[in-house]
Enzyme design. Structure first.
Site, PDB file in Angstrom:
ATOM      1  N   CYS A  74       0.386 -12.182   5.508  1.00 56.57           N
ATOM      2  CA  CYS A  74      -0.777 -12.674   6.252  1.00 56.57           C
ATOM      3  C   CYS A  74      -0.584 -12.399   7.728  1.00 56.57           C
ATOM      4  O   CYS A  74       0.483 -11.997   8.168  1.00 56.57           O
ATOM      5  CB  CYS A  74      -0.908 -14.173   6.016  1.00 56.57           C
ATOM      6  SG  CYS A  74      -0.825 -14.590   4.277  1.00 56.57           S
ATOM      7  N   ARG A 107      -2.986  -6.945   7.954  1.00 59.67           N
ATOM      8  CA  ARG A 107      -1.918  -7.647   7.244  1.00 59.67           C
ATOM      9  C   ARG A 107      -2.451  -8.441   6.059  1.00 59.67           C
ATOM     10  O   ARG A 107      -1.672  -8.912   5.223  1.00 59.67           O
ATOM     11  CB  ARG A 107      -1.184  -8.595   8.184  1.00 59.67           C
ATOM     12  CG  ARG A 107      -0.592  -7.927   9.429  1.00 59.67           C
ATOM     13  CD  ARG A 107       0.020  -8.960  10.341  1.00 59.67           C
ATOM     14  NE  ARG A 107       1.114  -9.618   9.666  1.00 59.67           N
ATOM     15  CZ  ARG A 107       2.368  -9.161   9.686  1.00 59.67           C
ATOM     16  NH1 ARG A 107       2.638  -8.065  10.340  1.00 59.67           N
ATOM     17  NH2 ARG A 107       3.324  -9.783   9.034  1.00 59.67           N
ATOM     18  N   TRP A 125      -3.465 -12.859   2.875  1.00 61.69           N
ATOM     19  CA  TRP A 125      -3.251 -11.972   1.729  1.00 61.69           C
ATOM     20  C   TRP A 125      -2.685 -12.892   0.654  1.00 61.69           C
ATOM     21  O   TRP A 125      -1.531 -13.301   0.722  1.00 61.69           O
ATOM     22  CB  TRP A 125      -2.254 -10.866   2.070  1.00 61.69           C
ATOM     23  CG  TRP A 125      -2.181  -9.803   1.021  1.00 61.69           C
ATOM     24  CD1 TRP A 125      -2.921  -8.660   0.938  1.00 61.69           C
ATOM     25  CD2 TRP A 125      -1.310  -9.765  -0.125  1.00 61.69           C
ATOM     26  NE1 TRP A 125      -2.555  -7.938  -0.185  1.00 61.69           N
ATOM     27  CE2 TRP A 125      -1.579  -8.597  -0.857  1.00 61.69           C
ATOM     28  CE3 TRP A 125      -0.317 -10.630  -0.606  1.00 61.69           C
ATOM     29  CZ2 TRP A 125      -0.905  -8.259  -2.026  1.00 61.69           C
ATOM     30  CZ3 TRP A 125       0.347 -10.303  -1.779  1.00 61.69           C
ATOM     31  CH2 TRP A 125       0.044  -9.117  -2.473  1.00 61.69           C
ATOM     32  N   GLU A 160       3.754  11.508  -2.686  1.00 61.90           N
ATOM     33  CA  GLU A 160       3.051  10.865  -1.568  1.00 61.90           C
ATOM     34  C   GLU A 160       1.546  11.085  -1.666  1.00 61.90           C
ATOM     35  O   GLU A 160       0.750  10.166  -1.449  1.00 61.90           O
ATOM     36  CB  GLU A 160       3.607  11.400  -0.237  1.00 61.90           C
ATOM     37  CG  GLU A 160       2.945  10.891   1.021  1.00 61.90           C
ATOM     38  CD  GLU A 160       2.911   9.381   1.175  1.00 61.90           C
ATOM     39  OE1 GLU A 160       2.125   8.897   2.001  1.00 61.90           O
ATOM     40  OE2 GLU A 160       3.623   8.681   0.414  1.00 61.90           O
ATOM     41  N   LYS A 209      -1.319   8.139  -1.887  1.00 56.90           N
ATOM     42  CA  LYS A 209      -2.454   8.021  -0.949  1.00 56.90           C
ATOM     43  C   LYS A 209      -3.760   7.873  -1.721  1.00 56.90           C
ATOM     44  O   LYS A 209      -4.601   7.042  -1.440  1.00 56.90           O
ATOM     45  CB  LYS A 209      -2.537   9.249  -0.017  1.00 56.90           C
ATOM     46  CG  LYS A 209      -1.418   9.309   1.011  1.00 56.90           C
ATOM     47  CD  LYS A 209      -1.530   8.327   2.131  1.00 56.90           C
ATOM     48  CE  LYS A 209      -0.809   7.030   1.881  1.00 56.90           C
ATOM     49  NZ  LYS A 209       0.602   6.942   2.054  1.00 56.90           N
ATOM     50  N   HIS A 267       7.423  18.395 -20.181  1.00 58.25           N
ATOM     51  CA  HIS A 267       8.187  17.413 -20.967  1.00 58.25           C
ATOM     52  C   HIS A 267       7.355  16.167 -21.241  1.00 58.25           C
ATOM     53  O   HIS A 267       7.890  15.110 -21.561  1.00 58.25           O
ATOM     54  CB  HIS A 267       9.482  17.047 -20.235  1.00 58.25           C
ATOM     55  CG  HIS A 267      10.348  18.239 -19.958  1.00 58.25           C
ATOM     56  ND1 HIS A 267      11.024  18.927 -20.938  1.00 58.25           N
ATOM     57  CD2 HIS A 267      10.590  18.888 -18.798  1.00 58.25           C
ATOM     58  CE1 HIS A 267      11.668  19.930 -20.391  1.00 58.25           C
ATOM     59  NE2 HIS A 267      11.418  19.945 -19.097  1.00 58.25           N
ATOM     60  N   LYS A 326      -0.786  -4.089   5.135  1.00 60.25           N
ATOM     61  CA  LYS A 326      -0.016  -3.070   5.843  1.00 60.25           C
ATOM     62  C   LYS A 326       1.485  -3.314   5.801  1.00 60.25           C
ATOM     63  O   LYS A 326       2.286  -2.393   5.637  1.00 60.25           O
ATOM     64  CB  LYS A 326      -0.485  -2.990   7.292  1.00 60.25           C
ATOM     65  CG  LYS A 326       0.185  -1.919   8.112  1.00 60.25           C
ATOM     66  CD  LYS A 326      -0.206  -0.551   7.624  1.00 60.25           C
ATOM     67  CE  LYS A 326       0.490   0.599   8.297  1.00 60.25           C
ATOM     68  NZ  LYS A 326       0.323   1.862   7.622  1.00 60.25           N
TER      69      LYS A 326
HETATM   70  C1  AGP Z   1       1.857   3.292   2.177  1.00 59.50           C
HETATM   71  O1  AGP Z   1       0.665   3.890   2.482  1.00 59.50           O
HETATM   72  C2  AGP Z   1       1.765   1.851   1.939  1.00 59.50           C
HETATM   73  N1  AGP Z   1       1.171   1.169   2.998  1.00 59.50           N
HETATM   74  C3  AGP Z   1       3.062   1.217   1.482  1.00 59.50           C
HETATM   75  O2  AGP Z   1       3.496   1.873   0.327  1.00 59.50           O
HETATM   76  C4  AGP Z   1       4.194   1.244   2.514  1.00 59.50           C
HETATM   77  O3  AGP Z   1       4.674   2.526   2.668  1.00 59.50           O
HETATM   78  C5  AGP Z   1       5.326   0.330   2.033  1.00 59.50           C
HETATM   79  O4  AGP Z   1       4.808  -0.974   1.917  1.00 59.50           O
HETATM   80  C6  AGP Z   1       6.506   0.355   2.989  1.00 59.50           C
HETATM   81  O5  AGP Z   1       6.127  -0.148   4.231  1.00 59.50           O
HETATM   82  P1  AGP Z   1       7.079   0.056   5.498  1.00 59.50           P
HETATM   83  O6  AGP Z   1       7.229   1.519   5.733  1.00 59.50           O
HETATM   84  O7  AGP Z   1       6.356  -0.645   6.603  1.00 59.50           O
HETATM   85  O8  AGP Z   1       8.391  -0.595   5.169  1.00 59.50           O
END
Ligand code: AGP
Length: 621
Positions: free
Chosen positions: A2, A27, A75, A494, A498, A517, A616
């Site tokens: 949060c 957040r 959150w 990655e 995304k 596989h 985030k």
């Molecule tokens: C990635 O787009 C996400 N927001 C999430 O997977 C993030 O990479 C993960 O929570 C790690 O966060 P950090 O790099 O702030 O530790």
């Protein structure tokens, strides 16, 4: 995960609190609330479901005046997103209220004990248990709030950042932290104090801040010096820092979303990340070199490391996979990459000569923080690669490197990924050169090529409109498969992450050769397959993997090196990126995947910067 904000001083608190919440909304954004003590000592609490703007609008007709207040954007962890479960939570007596970021793990036991003492609960949250527990000690100790907070926190197991206000004494606020981040901003002459989960909502008012450490409690009154104590009520020296955050970087700069702005920021961010670290002599390539001050502090331990363990989560973990390949290739040191959440509970083998590289954009991810604390208990050296300046992971690390990409607001990480890969490249090159594992030739040539990547990123960004057009063809898809080999395998992972995060389409990243596989069973005309097929030593192998998909009617979108005519004859769609050397390909090949995910999500009308169910920085387990 949060966002919490607090203010006490001479100004009207409400606008400061609402603006602060909006800056922390990345957040958590499923409900929000504010509590303000009015000038006639009324405690007014307003809460709404949904975004902070709902709260602001719903308060337009309400009484919100007062110079002391706390606020929260949520959150949900315990109790569904609703007005009832939103923060702030007040005690049954109505004397105190608090906002909380974190999880009280033993809340059920504490709740039973409080119910036995006559307490009643309005919400399903762990947080309401904490405010009732503080109230219990507050009523018992003659209404000394800071003592009641200390006493209650000694009973608590879990993570917390809290700010607590007291109706009968609006002249102070009490804040505390354990695992979850909390910053206290000190206004001029101590006239005003600001509280927030990170410094971004505070910097427009003051640059003087205190980053609370685990087990610290701040008892703050305007006009007085900040008072910090520990859980045994012992005074602790206050460590005031100057923060230097460029506020302009907190705006969208005319882009529709923070994510798109941050994708376009990457060429500049990469230059910021390499500034003062990468030195190129255009007249004499032999003078090319790298300077990393982080190496100076612990050079001996880094150079004699036999085993490096990278710990991270999400996108940072994907950067870690590339880091493993770079360090093993250039330094010939064995590297493991661990999900921090598994590593911390797997009783891992950690030797004292080991080096732990912790990668984190926010620097506040709870699992990564716990993983490095475990490593330190075993005497290992912790090397942080972090974006969040002054964050917990940065402060917990023995040494490390900031990636300097500026605040990343979009929940889906983009510029932090290329920043992390850039720093891992600088580290691998510098260590490989120091140990002699890397040839002088490869060292100076890679540095030369690295200095050209920002311009090549600009070239890739010019494909944006083309990627937008072809992304509209894929919004129908229910599943995607991303395939790559070598340095492009983590990029495939990655790209899939995304797309999942912001378009809610299921996607998997896989090493291309692994497909036969199992996953090849999924291939049909409905399944878009994204191939990362740039020119590198496994190029021919990727072509055969592509043929395997084509012969089963799969729809192929390929990321290829410029003027690759062969793949144009196989794939349905191609996106060309400039040529570069293997180890640097991820810095270019990831960008079309970031843009693809972005445009698919926009075409589906989704909230790209604040995707559902995500936040985030993940500050709880
Ligand atoms: C990635 O787009 C996400 N927001 C999430 O997977 C993030 O990479 C993960 O929570 C790690 O966060 P950090 O790099 O702030 O530790």
């Amino acid at each position: 995960m949060c966002g919490i904000v607090g203010y006490i001083g001479k100004k009207n608190a409400f606008p400061i609190l609402i603006k602060g919440l909006q800056q922390l909304e990345y957040r958590g954004y499923d409900s929000a609330g504010v509590a303000i003590i009015s000038d006639d000592n009324n405690l007014n609490i307003y809460k709404t479901k949904g975004k902070v703007s709902n709260l602001r609008d719903s308060c337009a007709t309400k009484y919100t005046d007062g110079v002391v207040g706390i606020a929260h954007t949520r959150w949900a962890t315990h109790g569904e997103p609703s007005e009832r479960n939103a923060h702030p939570h007040a005690s049954m007596s109505g004397d105190i209220a608090l906002v909380h970021n974190g999880i009280i793990e033993n809340y059920m036991l504490l709740k039973e004990q409080l119910i036995a003492k006559g307490y009643e609960f309005k919400s399903c949250t762990d947080t309401e248990v904490l405010v009732q527990l503080i109230d219990y000690y507050y009523q018992k100790n003659g209404h000394v709030l800071v003592k009641a907070v200390c006493r209650a926190l000694n009973d608590v197991i879990g993570a917390y950042a809290i700010v607590v206000l007291e109706k009968s004494n609006p002249g102070h606020l009490v804040a505390a932290r354990k695992s979850s981040p909390l910053v206290v901003g000190i206004g001029e002459n101590n006239a005003d104090y600001y509280f927030a989960s990170d410094a971004s909502p505070i910097v427009e008012y003051t640059k003087r801040v205190v980053y609370l450490d685990d087990g610290q409690i701040a008892n703050i009154s305007p006009g007085k010096e900040p008072e910090i104590i520990n859980l045994n009520e012992k005074s602790i020296e206050v460590d005031i820092k100057e923060v230097d955050i460029d506020i302009s970087k907190l705006s969208k700069d005319g882009f529709e979303h923070f994510m798109l702005k941050e994708i376009y920021d990457q060429p500049i961010c990469m230059n910021d990340c390499m500034r003062g670290r990468l030195f190129v002599d255009d007249n004499n390539i032999a003078n090319n070199h790298i300077v990393l001050s982080a190496l100076n502090n612990f050079k001996d331990r880094l150079l004699r490391a036999k085993h490096i363990i990278i710990v991270a989560c999400g996108t940072s973990w994907h950067a870690g996979l590339i880091g493993k390949m770079l360090i093993e290739k250039m330094c010939r040191i064995r590297v493991e990459v661990e999900y921090a959440s598994e590593f911390r509970y797997s009783n891992p083998v950690i030797e004292k000569d080991d080096v732990i590289i912790a990668i984190s954009q926010s620097g506040e991810t709870a699992d990564t923080l716990a993983a490095i604390q475990l490593a330190k208990e075993h005497g290992a050296l912790v090397f942080g690669i972090v974006n969040g300046v002054g964050s917990s992971i940065a402060r917990e690390s023995d040494t490390g490197i900031y990636i300097h990409v500026g605040p990343e607001i979009g929940v889906a990480s983009t510029k932090a990924f290329t920043g992390q890969v850039t720093v891992l490249l600088l580290l691998a090159l510098a260590l490989g050169h120091e140990t002699g594992a890397l040839s002088e030739q490869e060292y100076i040539e890679t540095i030369d090529e690295l200095s050209r990547i920002p311009a090549k990123m600009q070239e890739v960004l010019k494909q944006d409109n083309k990627i937008k057009r072809l992304s509209e063809r894929f919004t129908f898809a229910g599943n995607f498969l991303y395939l790559g080999r070598g340095f492009n395998y983590p990029v495939a992972m990655e790209g899939a992450l995304k797309l999942k995060e912001i378009s809610y389409i299921h996607a998997e990243g896989y090493p291309a050769a692994e497909m036969k596989h199992g996953p090849i069973a999924l291939v049909d005309a409905e399944m878009p397959i994204v191939f990362l097929a740039t020119h590198h030593k496994l190029y021919e192998k990727v072509i055969s993997n592509m043929q395997e998909v084509k012969s089963r009617n799969g729809k192929i979108l390929a990321i290829v090196s410029e003027s690759d005519e062969l793949i144009k004859s196989i794939a349905d769609e191609v996106i060309e990126i400039p040529h570069t050397i293997d180890a640097l390909v991820p810095l270019l090949s990831v960008i079309p995947l970031q843009l693809l995910a972005y445009h698919v999500a926009v075409a589906k009308g989704l909230n790209v910067d604040m995707p559902r169910n995500l936040a985030k920085s993940v500050t709880v387990e």
